[in-house]
Design a protein around this motif. Structure first.
Motif, PDB file in Angstrom:
ATOM      1  N   SER A 128       0.842  -1.192   0.000  1.00 40.20           N
ATOM      2  CA  SER A 128       0.000   0.000   0.000  1.00 40.20           C
ATOM      3  C   SER A 128       0.876   1.240   0.000  1.00 40.20           C
ATOM      4  N   ALA A 129       0.628   2.121  -0.930  1.00 37.15           N
ATOM      5  CA  ALA A 129       1.339   3.408  -0.930  1.00 37.15           C
ATOM      6  C   ALA A 129       0.817   4.256   0.219  1.00 37.15           C
ATOM      7  N   ILE A 130       1.659   5.109   0.755  1.00 33.09           N
ATOM      8  CA  ILE A 130       1.247   5.954   1.863  1.00 33.09           C
ATOM      9  C   ILE A 130       0.520   7.192   1.369  1.00 33.09           C
ATOM     10  N   GLN A 137      -3.585   7.760  -3.842  1.00 26.16           N
ATOM     11  CA  GLN A 137      -4.095   6.450  -4.226  1.00 26.16           C
ATOM     12  C   GLN A 137      -5.089   5.866  -3.238  1.00 26.16           C
ATOM     13  N   GLY A 138      -5.574   6.651  -2.291  1.00 26.67           N
ATOM     14  CA  GLY A 138      -6.622   6.165  -1.401  1.00 26.67           C
ATOM     15  C   GLY A 138      -6.231   4.987  -0.531  1.00 26.67           C
ATOM     16  N   GLY A 139      -4.938   4.731  -0.383  1.00 28.43           N
ATOM     17  CA  GLY A 139      -4.496   3.647   0.481  1.00 28.43           C
ATOM     18  C   GLY A 139      -4.828   2.273  -0.036  1.00 28.43           C
ATOM     19  N   LYS A 140      -5.090   2.153  -1.310  1.00 29.72           N
ATOM     20  CA  LYS A 140      -5.515   0.847  -1.841  1.00 29.72           C
ATOM     21  C   LYS A 140      -4.381  -0.165  -1.793  1.00 29.72           C
TER      22      LYS A 140
END
Lengths: 115, 116
Positions: free
Chosen positions: B95-97, B100-103
């Protein structure tokens, strides 16, 4: 504590019929919300995510749509189901902030069989 | 785009023994999260362990621990003293921080069987 519920758990629908899967989160506010699909086999595919009411991002073009009418409610819909829509659908949520920010928690899942 | 790869479709371990599940990922970000999820036959996804990329210390949760090698982009899960209830599909996820909505981006999964 926070909980997530989705329903129905199992659904058998004919091709061309509509679909509505619902998901609600309790015990938190302003969560990120997600719909994932898991086809036969293993991989999970992100379908939609939402960072707020009325804000929906679609990850893949398809026969499905999502809506977020309330802060903690997320709905997956279709006007006309296809055979390829069959699968296991998982709703999920994550907090935006806090020590467990960005950690995604899943609901129990819904089995959809299109016949 | 970020990707997650689990190269072991199936693994097997004897009860009470230790097993390691492998995961590699690709990203150009410096800060992100990594997760291991367990999916038993009930199909519900259960969070096993979470690692923050900016922390050098490997995360542990009881019998579960990770070996996080940031430079190598490797994130393996070690299960110690394996129990019959550990039998499940295990997914590695990224998950990117920021944005991207934390997807979550998932690997394809490793099916773990535990032999009595």
């Amino acid at each position: 504590s926070q909980t997530i519920h989705q329903w129905p758990a199992t659904l058998v629908q004919p091709v061309g019929s509509p679909l509505s899967l619902e998901c609600t989160v309790e015990g938190t506010s302003n969560p990120n919300l997600y719909w994932y699909r898991q086809a036969a086999g293993r991989g999970l595919q992100l379908l939609f995510y939402s960072v707020g009411i009325g804000q929906i991002s679609s990850e893949v073009p398809q026969n499905l749509s999502a809506s977020r009418p309330q802060d903690r409610q997320f709905i997956l819909s279709s006007k006309k189901l296809l055979l390829s829509d069959s699968g296991f659908y998982l709703c999920a949520w994550s907090p935006k902030t806090g020590i467990m920010g960005n950690t995604i928690y899943f609901g129990e899942g819904s089995w959809l069989t299109v016949v | 785009a970020q990707t997650v790869t689990q190269s072991q479709p199936e693994m097997s371990v004897q009860e009470a023994e230790t097993v390691t599940l492998s995961c590699t990922y690709d990203t150009s970000e410096s800060d992100y999260y990594l997760f291991w999820y367990k999916q038993p036959p009930s199909r519900q996804m259960i969070l096993v362990i979470r690692q923050e990329a900016y922390k050098q210390q490997n995360a542990t949760e009881n019998r579960f621990s990770v070996n996080f090698q940031k430079a190598a982009k490797s994130f393996s899960l070690k299960i110690s003293d394996s129990q019959l209830g550990d039998a499940a599909m295990y997914f590695c996820a990224y998950s990117a921080i920021y944005n991207q909505g934390g997807k979550l981006i998932f690997g394809q999964g490793t099916e773990l069987s535990v032999k009595p």
